[in-house]
Write an enzyme that holds these catalytic residues in place. Structure first.
Site, PDB file in Angstrom:
ATOM      1  N   TYR A 236     -15.920  -1.112   7.300  1.00  0.00           N
ATOM      2  CA  TYR A 236     -14.477  -0.883   7.193  1.00  0.00           C
ATOM      3  C   TYR A 236     -13.759  -1.376   8.447  1.00  0.00           C
ATOM      4  O   TYR A 236     -12.814  -2.172   8.369  1.00  0.00           O
ATOM      5  CB  TYR A 236     -14.178   0.612   6.975  1.00  0.00           C
TER       6      TYR A 236
ATOM      7  N   ASN B  82      -5.216  10.378  10.635  1.00  0.00           N
ATOM      8  CA  ASN B  82      -4.025  11.059  10.125  1.00  0.00           C
ATOM      9  C   ASN B  82      -4.400  12.256   9.256  1.00  0.00           C
ATOM     10  O   ASN B  82      -5.431  12.243   8.578  1.00  0.00           O
ATOM     11  CB  ASN B  82      -3.232  10.116   9.207  1.00  0.00           C
TER      12      ASN B  82
ATOM     13  N   GLY C 262       0.815  -1.225   0.000  1.00  0.00           N
ATOM     14  CA  GLY C 262       0.000   0.000   0.000  1.00  0.00           C
ATOM     15  C   GLY C 262       0.836   1.257   0.000  1.00  0.00           C
ATOM     16  O   GLY C 262       0.363   2.325   0.405  1.00  0.00           O
TER      17      GLY C 262
ATOM     18  N   PHE D 149      -1.751   7.243   0.718  1.00  0.00           N
ATOM     19  CA  PHE D 149      -1.429   8.416   1.546  1.00  0.00           C
ATOM     20  C   PHE D 149      -0.330   8.099   2.579  1.00  0.00           C
ATOM     21  O   PHE D 149       0.778   8.653   2.532  1.00  0.00           O
ATOM     22  CB  PHE D 149      -2.731   8.884   2.208  1.00  0.00           C
ATOM     23  N   ILE D 150      -0.610   7.198   3.501  1.00  0.00           N
ATOM     24  CA  ILE D 150       0.355   6.946   4.575  1.00  0.00           C
ATOM     25  C   ILE D 150       1.588   6.227   4.013  1.00  0.00           C
ATOM     26  O   ILE D 150       2.723   6.536   4.379  1.00  0.00           O
ATOM     27  CB  ILE D 150      -0.302   6.143   5.719  1.00  0.00           C
TER      28      ILE D 150
ATOM     29  N   PRO E  79     -19.505  19.576   3.133  1.00  0.00           N
ATOM     30  CA  PRO E  79     -20.617  18.790   3.672  1.00  0.00           C
ATOM     31  C   PRO E  79     -20.295  18.226   5.059  1.00  0.00           C
ATOM     32  O   PRO E  79     -19.537  17.262   5.187  1.00  0.00           O
ATOM     33  CB  PRO E  79     -20.766  17.651   2.650  1.00  0.00           C
TER      34      PRO E  79
ATOM     35  N   LYS F 195     -11.297  12.032   2.068  1.00  0.00           N
ATOM     36  CA  LYS F 195     -11.200  12.135   3.523  1.00  0.00           C
ATOM     37  C   LYS F 195     -11.438  13.591   3.916  1.00  0.00           C
ATOM     38  O   LYS F 195     -11.192  14.505   3.126  1.00  0.00           O
ATOM     39  CB  LYS F 195      -9.811  11.667   4.007  1.00  0.00           C
TER      40      LYS F 195
ATOM     41  N   LYS G 120     -10.988  -4.434   9.047  1.00  0.00           N
ATOM     42  CA  LYS G 120      -9.651  -4.231   9.609  1.00  0.00           C
ATOM     43  C   LYS G 120      -9.478  -5.090  10.859  1.00  0.00           C
ATOM     44  O   LYS G 120      -8.398  -5.624  11.118  1.00  0.00           O
ATOM     45  CB  LYS G 120      -9.424  -2.754   9.964  1.00  0.00           C
TER      46      LYS G 120
ATOM     47  N   THR H   7      -9.938  -7.395   0.712  1.00  0.00           N
ATOM     48  CA  THR H   7      -8.550  -6.906   0.844  1.00  0.00           C
ATOM     49  C   THR H   7      -8.107  -6.869   2.302  1.00  0.00           C
ATOM     50  O   THR H   7      -7.024  -7.348   2.648  1.00  0.00           O
ATOM     51  CB  THR H   7      -8.413  -5.504   0.198  1.00  0.00           C
TER      52      THR H   7
ATOM     53  N   THR I 243      -5.999   0.116  12.992  1.00  0.00           N
ATOM     54  CA  THR I 243      -6.612   1.440  13.202  1.00  0.00           C
ATOM     55  C   THR I 243      -7.306   1.505  14.559  1.00  0.00           C
ATOM     56  O   THR I 243      -7.730   0.469  15.089  1.00  0.00           O
ATOM     57  CB  THR I 243      -7.638   1.725  12.077  1.00  0.00           C
ATOM     58  N   ASP I 244      -7.457   2.729  15.069  1.00  0.00           N
ATOM     59  CA  ASP I 244      -8.199   2.879  16.335  1.00  0.00           C
ATOM     60  C   ASP I 244      -9.675   2.514  16.174  1.00  0.00           C
ATOM     61  O   ASP I 244     -10.378   2.287  17.155  1.00  0.00           O
ATOM     62  CB  ASP I 244      -8.058   4.304  16.903  1.00  0.00           C
ATOM     63  N   GLU I 245     -10.148   2.463  14.913  1.00  0.00           N
ATOM     64  CA  GLU I 245     -11.573   2.187  14.701  1.00  0.00           C
ATOM     65  C   GLU I 245     -11.958   0.761  15.109  1.00  0.00           C
ATOM     66  O   GLU I 245     -13.147   0.458  15.235  1.00  0.00           O
ATOM     67  CB  GLU I 245     -11.957   2.468  13.249  1.00  0.00           C
TER      68      GLU I 245
ATOM     69  N   ARG J  77     -23.621  10.221   8.429  1.00  0.00           N
ATOM     70  CA  ARG J  77     -23.115   8.911   7.988  1.00  0.00           C
ATOM     71  C   ARG J  77     -23.867   7.824   8.759  1.00  0.00           C
ATOM     72  O   ARG J  77     -24.080   7.975   9.977  1.00  0.00           O
ATOM     73  CB  ARG J  77     -21.620   8.862   8.309  1.00  0.00           C
TER      74      ARG J  77
END
Ligand code: NAD
Ligand code: TDX
Length: 341
Positions: free
Chosen positions: A153, A183, A7, A11-12, A208, A192, A157, A98, A125-127, A276
């Protein structure tokens, strides 16, 4: 050390390549990425002729390509993922495939190639911890907080996260997990919230804001995250989990006002929109374990300076995000989700 990064065109990942090749000139990185809509080799053009860097177009779900690249590397940093919560609500299939199955394939081929000897860092992730209430601001996620993901999501993860735990327990593999908060920084895909809002405002469009705007996120600069992942790769304890966070909680409304102020715009640019589905209320990370045990703490996330710098990057790099916001991204999105973004 020769790192296999998955990946790395995102971004990261692209910021990780930049940070590692700057701070560890003796390291090498092979970047394996399938280049989905969010993977962009333009993020890494400065390394095209650098002998320490190589790119392989490949999928983490493909054991054949992994079997070719894994033998020559010393460690894995696995961060390839479908990463956007709103997309996972539209269609969770690619996320499970994935983020969960891809991680299982990565682990299997790594074990087949190197047994239990070599290190594999899973960027989670913290999620995975789910949502915290707004009412008790003193409560934060620690590494022992039960996993309770609430979006497709984060569930996908968590699937990867649990497999890493199980493979360490079952096979004694040298696996370490990081769980980081939100991040921000350069090269973030403009779906994002921060790059979306900044680029909308640059085009004179409203931003939005979901629901009542009171949802809270803990913001960390991407370079601080990358440095923490590198620290865990080099010095983390096998089988452990490390939370990574900035101690920098902001409501979405506070974040929006900060962006508006930096860009010299007023409240009339906010458009409150439908919330959301299942929107997690608050994320907050207790990062004392990585601080106390590995000596990492954030140094680049101070607010509002770090946010100002990030806004400036998007202002200065219109060409980058204009291409990303249209063209190939829209084509991919339509193919995947049956509509333009
Ligand atoms: P991103 O969407 O910008 O990048 C993801 C990259 O993975 C892209 O380059 C994409 O092409 C690649 N990819 C996707 N599916 C692939 C597959 N099957 N095979 C190979 N490559 C594939 O995401 P990001 O924001 O850079 O996130 C990177 C990682 O960090 C993810 O694992 C994410 O869960 C985690 N994370 C992100 C944040 C955040 O705030 N962005 C916070 C905590 C953790
Ligand atoms: O248009 C928007 N309006 C809005 O109010 C968007 C895109 C978001 N939001 C809100 C939703 C969230 O409360 O802003 C907050 C941040 O949203 P995102 O940027 O979509 O991030 P989030 O859902 O918090 O997830 C991110 O952090 C954890 C990353 O996308 C994940 O990959 C990471 O694991």
């Amino acid at each position: 050390m020769h790192i296999l990064l998955t990946g790395g065109a995102g971004f990261i990942g692209s910021n990780f390549v930049r940070l590692v090749l700057r701070d560890r000139p003796e390291y090498r990185i092979t970047n394996l990425d399938s280049l989905t809509y969010s993977g962009n080799l333009e993020n890494l053009t400065e390394f095209e002729n650098d002998d320490r860097y190589a790119f392989v177009k490949g999928d983490v779900r493909d054991p054949e390509v992994l079997g070719k690249v894994m033998p020559s590397v010393d460690a894995v940093v696995h961060m390839a993922a479908e990463s956007h919560v709103d997309r996972s609500i539209m269609d969770s299939g690619p996320f499970v495939d994935t983020n969960t199955r891809g991680t299982q394939v990565m682990l299997d081929v790594w074990r087949r190639t190197h047994g239990s000897d070599k290190r594999f860092v899973y960027v989670s992730t913290d999620e995975v911890y789910g949502s915290l209430p707004l009412e008790n601001p003193e409560i934060k996620f620690t590494e022992t907080t039960p996993l309770d993901p609430s979006s497709p999501y984060s569930a996908s993860k968590t699937g990867g996260d649990l497999l890493v735990n199980a493979y360490h327990h079952t096979f004694g593999m040298d696996l370490v997990t990081t769980r980081c908060s939100n991040n921000f920084g350069p090269f973030q895909f403009p779906e994002k919230v921060i790059p979306l809002f900044v680029t909308n405002l640059m085009d004179g469009e409203q931003v939005p804001l979901y629901g009542d705007g009171k949802n809270v996120r803990d913001w960390l600069h991407v370079d601080d995250h990358c440095e923490a992942v590198l620290t865990v790769l080099e010095r983390g304890e096998s089988g452990e989990v490390y939370n990574i966070g900035g101690n920098n909680e902001r409501s979405n409304l506070e974040l929006t006002h900060a962006i508006l102020e930096i860009m010299g715009k007023g409240d009339e640019m906010i458009r409150y929109v439908e919330d959301r589905l299942g929107h997690d209320r608050r994320y907050a990370i207790d990062a004392s374990k990585i601080k106390n045990e590995l000596g990492w703490s954030p140094s680049r996330s101070a607010w509002p300076g770090a946010l100002e710098e990030t806004v400036k990057w998007y202002v200065d790099n219109r060409q980058w995000w204009e291409r990303v916001k249209s063209g190939a991204y829209q084509d991919y999105y339509e193919k995947q989700y049956g509509q333009r973004a």
